[in-house]
Design an enzyme around this catalytic site. Structure first.
Site, mmCIF file in Angstrom:
data_model
loop_
_atom_site.group_PDB
_atom_site.id
_atom_site.type_symbol
_atom_site.label_atom_id
_atom_site.label_comp_id
_atom_site.label_asym_id
_atom_site.label_seq_id
_atom_site.Cartn_x
_atom_site.Cartn_y
_atom_site.Cartn_z
ATOM 1 N N HIS A 14 27.642 -51.172 25.129
ATOM 2 C CA HIS A 14 26.344 -51.806 24.886
ATOM 3 C C HIS A 14 25.293 -50.709 24.867
ATOM 4 C CE1 HIS A 14 27.998 -55.776 25.598
ATOM 5 N NE2 HIS A 14 28.667 -55.218 26.590
ATOM 6 N N GLU A 17 34.438 -51.146 25.713
ATOM 7 C CA GLU A 17 33.280 -52.014 25.430
ATOM 8 C C GLU A 17 32.010 -51.179 25.564
ATOM 9 O OE1 GLU A 17 32.977 -55.296 28.157
ATOM 10 O OE2 GLU A 17 31.088 -56.016 27.288
ATOM 11 N N SER A 47 22.074 -51.121 25.429
ATOM 12 C CA SER A 47 21.170 -51.343 26.560
ATOM 13 C C SER A 47 21.976 -51.534 27.839
ATOM 14 C CB SER A 47 20.312 -52.595 26.297
ATOM 15 O OG SER A 47 21.131 -53.750 26.216
ATOM 16 N N PRO A 54 27.013 -59.446 16.119
ATOM 17 C CA PRO A 54 25.848 -59.974 15.418
ATOM 18 C C PRO A 54 24.535 -59.267 15.739
ATOM 19 C CG PRO A 54 26.593 -61.504 17.111
ATOM 20 C CD PRO A 54 27.654 -60.454 16.976
ATOM 21 N N ASN A 55 23.744 -59.128 14.704
ATOM 22 C CA ASN A 55 22.383 -58.564 14.751
ATOM 23 C C ASN A 55 22.354 -57.047 14.894
ATOM 24 O OD1 ASN A 55 20.993 -61.125 14.571
ATOM 25 N ND2 ASN A 55 21.771 -61.506 16.633
ATOM 26 N N ARG A 106 18.897 -56.499 32.515
ATOM 27 C CA ARG A 106 18.214 -57.453 31.649
ATOM 28 C C ARG A 106 18.364 -58.880 32.192
ATOM 29 N NH1 ARG A 106 19.662 -56.222 25.656
ATOM 30 N NH2 ARG A 106 17.860 -57.635 25.396
ATOM 31 N N ASN A 146 31.252 -53.232 20.383
ATOM 32 C CA ASN A 146 29.989 -53.731 20.921
ATOM 33 C C ASN A 146 29.903 -55.178 20.437
ATOM 34 O OD1 ASN A 146 27.462 -54.517 21.599
ATOM 35 N ND2 ASN A 146 26.419 -52.670 20.880
ATOM 36 N N ARG A 205 22.816 -62.043 30.486
ATOM 37 C CA ARG A 205 23.499 -60.893 29.862
ATOM 38 C C ARG A 205 24.372 -60.136 30.863
ATOM 39 N NH1 ARG A 205 20.871 -60.302 24.800
ATOM 40 N NH2 ARG A 205 18.742 -61.056 24.935
ATOM 41 N N ARG A 207 15.149 -53.692 15.075
ATOM 42 C CA ARG A 207 15.303 -54.752 16.073
ATOM 43 C C ARG A 207 14.926 -54.226 17.466
ATOM 44 N NH1 ARG A 207 21.008 -56.729 18.605
ATOM 45 N NH2 ARG A 207 20.177 -58.498 19.776
ATOM 46 N N ALA A 219 25.787 -60.274 21.301
ATOM 47 C CA ALA A 219 25.617 -61.536 22.054
ATOM 48 C C ALA A 219 26.945 -62.238 22.323
ATOM 49 C CB ALA A 219 24.663 -62.457 21.315
ATOM 50 N N TYR A 240 16.654 -51.242 22.043
ATOM 51 C CA TYR A 240 17.870 -50.739 21.387
ATOM 52 C C TYR A 240 17.723 -49.351 20.756
ATOM 53 C CZ TYR A 240 19.389 -55.522 22.116
ATOM 54 O OH TYR A 240 19.723 -56.723 22.697
#
Ligand code: DQA
Length: 144
Positions: free
Chosen positions: A101, A99, A103, A11-12, A108, A75, A112, A19, A78, A24
């Site tokens: 990410h 996997e 960031s 998502p997103n 963070r 990825n 997370r 964003r 969330a 990112y």
């Protein structure tokens, strides 16, 4: 036959580019898709590149990968931090999982720092931005 990698984005991630670019980066998801396609062709892989904002849709795509893919790059966004359903689906399918990410999730917020997906992944890349996708494809190509 070329090995097939299902590249899933949670998502997103469709909003990449606009964003939180400080976190990112400025690349869009289309840019990342192009990078994946270029890397895949260099590595002799094919990629099926997808994004969804819906947990159930991601679970269904993971289940379908049993018949259509040799590995999964994900990825989970969330859902990394919340979704047992995605982690269970990845485990059930039994394909090698990378996997990614953009960031560095460990730098963070504390919520997370844990990813349910990491326990079922061969390896995790975080903090390298879009390059992480390319590195993960290289790692999966080696694995396959
Ligand atoms: C992310 C990190 C997650 O914590 C976040 O929810 C995302 C993107 C990343 O690529 O850095 O949506 O997976």
């Amino acid at each position: 036959m070329a090995k097939r990698v299902l590249v899933l984005n949670g998502p997103n991630l469709n909003l990449l580019g606009i964003r939180e670019p400080g976190i990112y980066g400025s690349k869009t998801l289309k840019d990342i898709e192009a990078l994946c396609r270029e890397s895949a062709s260099e590595l002799g892989l094919t990629v099926d590149f997808r994004q969804s904002n819906h947990e159930g849709e991601l679970v269904t795509w993971i289940q379908d990968a049993r018949a259509t893919a040799d590995a999964i790059l994900i990825n989970p966004a969330a859902y990394s931090h919340t979704s047992l359903a995605i982690a269970d689906a990845l485990k059930a399918v039994g394909l090698p999982v990378a996997e990614v990410h953009l960031s560095n999730i460990h730098q963070r917020e504390p919520f997370r720092h844990h990813s349910f997906v990491s326990a079922v992944a061969v390896g995790v890349l975080c903090g390298f931005g879009a390059l992480g996708y390319k590195l993960a494809l290289q790692a999966l190509a080696e694995k396959l």
